[in-house]
Design an enzyme around this catalytic site. Structure first.
Site, PDB file in Angstrom:
ATOM      1  N   GLU A 121       0.793  -1.240   0.000  1.00 25.73           N
ATOM      2  CA  GLU A 121       0.000   0.000   0.000  1.00 25.73           C
ATOM      3  C   GLU A 121       0.821   1.284   0.000  1.00 25.73           C
ATOM      4  OE1 GLU A 121      -2.977   0.231   2.927  1.00 25.73           O
ATOM      5  OE2 GLU A 121      -4.027  -1.544   2.235  1.00 25.73           O
ATOM      6  N   GLU A 166      -5.936  -8.317   0.897  1.00 28.59           N
ATOM      7  CA  GLU A 166      -6.470  -7.889   2.199  1.00 28.59           C
ATOM      8  C   GLU A 166      -7.951  -7.546   2.085  1.00 28.59           C
ATOM      9  OE1 GLU A 166      -4.644  -4.789   4.541  1.00 28.59           O
ATOM     10  OE2 GLU A 166      -2.649  -5.583   4.105  1.00 28.59           O
TER      11      GLU A 166
HETATM   12  C1  GCO Z   1      -3.706  -1.524   5.566  1.00 29.90           C
HETATM   13  C2  GCO Z   1      -2.629  -2.325   6.094  1.00 29.90           C
HETATM   14  C3  GCO Z   1      -2.950  -3.177   7.287  1.00 29.90           C
HETATM   15  C4  GCO Z   1      -4.070  -2.665   8.190  1.00 29.90           C
HETATM   16  C5  GCO Z   1      -5.390  -3.258   7.739  1.00 29.90           C
HETATM   17  C6  GCO Z   1      -6.535  -2.798   8.635  1.00 29.90           C
HETATM   18  O1  GCO Z   1      -4.292  -1.943   4.575  1.00 29.90           O
HETATM   19  O2  GCO Z   1      -3.917  -0.440   6.101  1.00 29.90           O
HETATM   20  O3  GCO Z   1      -2.136  -3.197   5.085  1.00 29.90           O
HETATM   21  O4  GCO Z   1      -1.717  -3.169   7.951  1.00 29.90           O
HETATM   22  O5  GCO Z   1      -3.823  -3.052   9.505  1.00 29.90           O
HETATM   23  O6  GCO Z   1      -5.689  -2.847   6.454  1.00 29.90           O
HETATM   24  O7  GCO Z   1      -6.683  -1.411   8.511  1.00 29.90           O
END
Ligand code: GCO
Length: 450
Positions: free
Chosen positions: A165, A355
């Site tokens: 990200e 994710e």
């Molecule tokens: C993100 C990160 C994760 C977060 C998850 C929950 O996407 O921000 O990859 O580390 O913890 O998404 O917000």
């Protein structure tokens, strides 16, 4: 819903990140990261919660057993740059590196494919002090780190994500959250370009080192604008402007499309960082785009004379039904639209949902965590993946965030995303939530789960 509905070639996983689960900030020669520093400065809710996190550094075996119990065939985790590579430029720290040998071998011994994220935000403190991603020189530092990791683990790890990200790191820089709290939006946009260069260079060097069947990807925030389509030109301009900022300024350059300056003129502030030949260097075709989707980006165009459209991504009264307890709008249709949008993007050959999860403040009562809404959320988003596959969209994996509650960055341990509850008041005991039992049934019962 049944596992078989997704086909035999589908990857099922859970995801996590070093700083959020490991703890052991100084163990075995690890050097500090920017997030260790933020904890020590009291900038994380609860203070130095990252110093212990959920103690994965010591509990990795029992946690891998829990992950295996879920029925997944993959485990996504990240390498802490300063745990293995000193203050950012090496030398390799063998004691720190041995920890990931144990985790990788532990995954393989349990039938869990290791999916490794090279960088999940834990910039070595020493490099952060030099400017972190706002300094162009970090491109070479990052590429050297990528080479070292690929050389060490490339014999056992097949699936890689070079970066997690870039948008989130950009937001941290823009808001001044990583150092002196002075917002730096222009520097952040220039850091975008450095991250894009670094990811492409790391990909190229890893491609040279790794076996031919290596699967090299990147994860990006993919939150398409909501409404997902409109006949109103002003709204569509707003939608394009938001998606340019949230997704396309990271994904398009890798695909050789350059930057979406026309869609969002604000991005032109990055131009001074772009040197001759850079757009060629920013190109890299990933084997997969890791789609990180939690919810859409609701937009509403406000006609302001002289401005093409001003958008507020998180417009009040957004059109979605629900928001998670961490304020993210919930709408699984947005995942289908996101998968549709990037299905044929030149930056990547296929898609993997790397994710997806639901943050809330779960409560443990009588040894049980009733989180029906998380089960509902997961089922809705898995249905969107099924719908996308039915349309012929090349999406062949789903990683739930996360296997266990962990340190949610600045929110500390308050926001819980795990399938396993972590009891911070009882020696970090892990307790399977109702959603974990649902996920286990879905993945292990031939009749699936409702
Ligand atoms: C993100 C990160 C994760 C977060 C998850 C929950 O996407 O921000 O990859 O580390 O913890 O998404 O917000």
């Amino acid at each position: 819903m049944r596992r078989a509905d997704f086909g035999d070639d589908f990857t099922w996983g859970v995801a996590s990140a070093a700083f959020q689960i490991e703890g052991a900030p100084d163990a075995d020669g690890k050097r500090p990261s920017v997030w260790d520093d933020l904890g020590r400065k009291g900038r994380i809710a609860g203070g130095r919660v990252g110093d212990v996190a959920i103690d994965f550094y010591n509990r990795w075996e029992s946690d891998l057993d829990l992950i295996q119990w879920l029925g997944v065939n993959a485990n996504r985790f990240s390498i802490s740059w300063p745990r293995v590579f000193g203050d950012g430029r090496g030398p390799w720290n063998d004691a720190g590196g041995a920890f990931y040998d144990r985790v990788i071998d532990g995954c393989l011994a349990r039938g869990l494919e290791p999916w490794v994220t090279l960088y999940h935000w834990d910039t070595p403190s020493a490099l952060q002090r030099e400017g972190g991603w706002t300094r162009r020189g970090i491109v070479d530092d990052f590429a050297a780190f990528a080479e070292a990791v690929a050389q060490r683990y490339g014999d056992r790890v097949k699936h890689w994500m070079v970066f997690n990200e870039p948008l989130s790191v950009t937001g941290h820089i823009a808001a001044g959250l990583l150092d002196n709290r002075v917002p730096q939006p222009v520097k952040a946009l220039r850091a975008v370009h450095h991250m894009n260069l670094a990811c492409a260079e790391a990909g190229r060097r890893m491609r040279e080192i790794l076996p031919a069947d290596a699967d090299i990807g990147i994860t990006q925030v993919v939150s398409v604008a909501h409404p997902y389509e409109s006949t109103d030109e002003r709204t569509n301009r707003a939608r394009r402007a938001v998606e340019a900022l949230l997704c396309d300024m990271f994904i398009d350059p890798a695909g050789g499309l350059g930057y979406p300056f026309d869609a969002n003129p604000l991005l032109k502030a990055m131009r001074p960082a772009i040197e001759d030949g850079d757009l060629e260097l920013a190109k890299f075709t990933y084997d997969f785009l890791g789609v990180q989707y939690y919810g859409p980006a609701p937009v509403k165009a406000f006609p302001i004379p002289g401005l093409r459209a001003i958008v507020l991504p998180w417009a009040r009264g957004s059109q979605t039904k629900l928001r998670s307890e961490v304020g993210v709008p919930v709408d699984a249709d947005g995942l289908l639209w996101s998968l549709r949008k990037y299905a044929k993007h030149p930056a990547a050959r296929r898609l993997v949902v790397t994710e997806n999860g639901f943050g809330m403040q779960d409560r443990l009562r009588d040894g049980r965590v009733r989180d029906d809404i998380r089960t509902w959320y997961l089922r809705e988003h898995l249905q969107a993946v099924l719908d996308a596959r039915a349309e012929g969209i090349p999406v062949d994996g789903f990683f739930e965030w996360s296997y266990a509650d962990n340190v949610e960055w600045f929110l500390g341990t308050r926001a819980r995303f795990g399938l396993f509850y972590v009891d911070y008041d009882n020696d970090l005991a892990r307790v399977a939530k109702d959603s974990a039992y649902w996920f286990h049934r879905l993945l292990t019962d031939p009749d699936g789960a409702d």
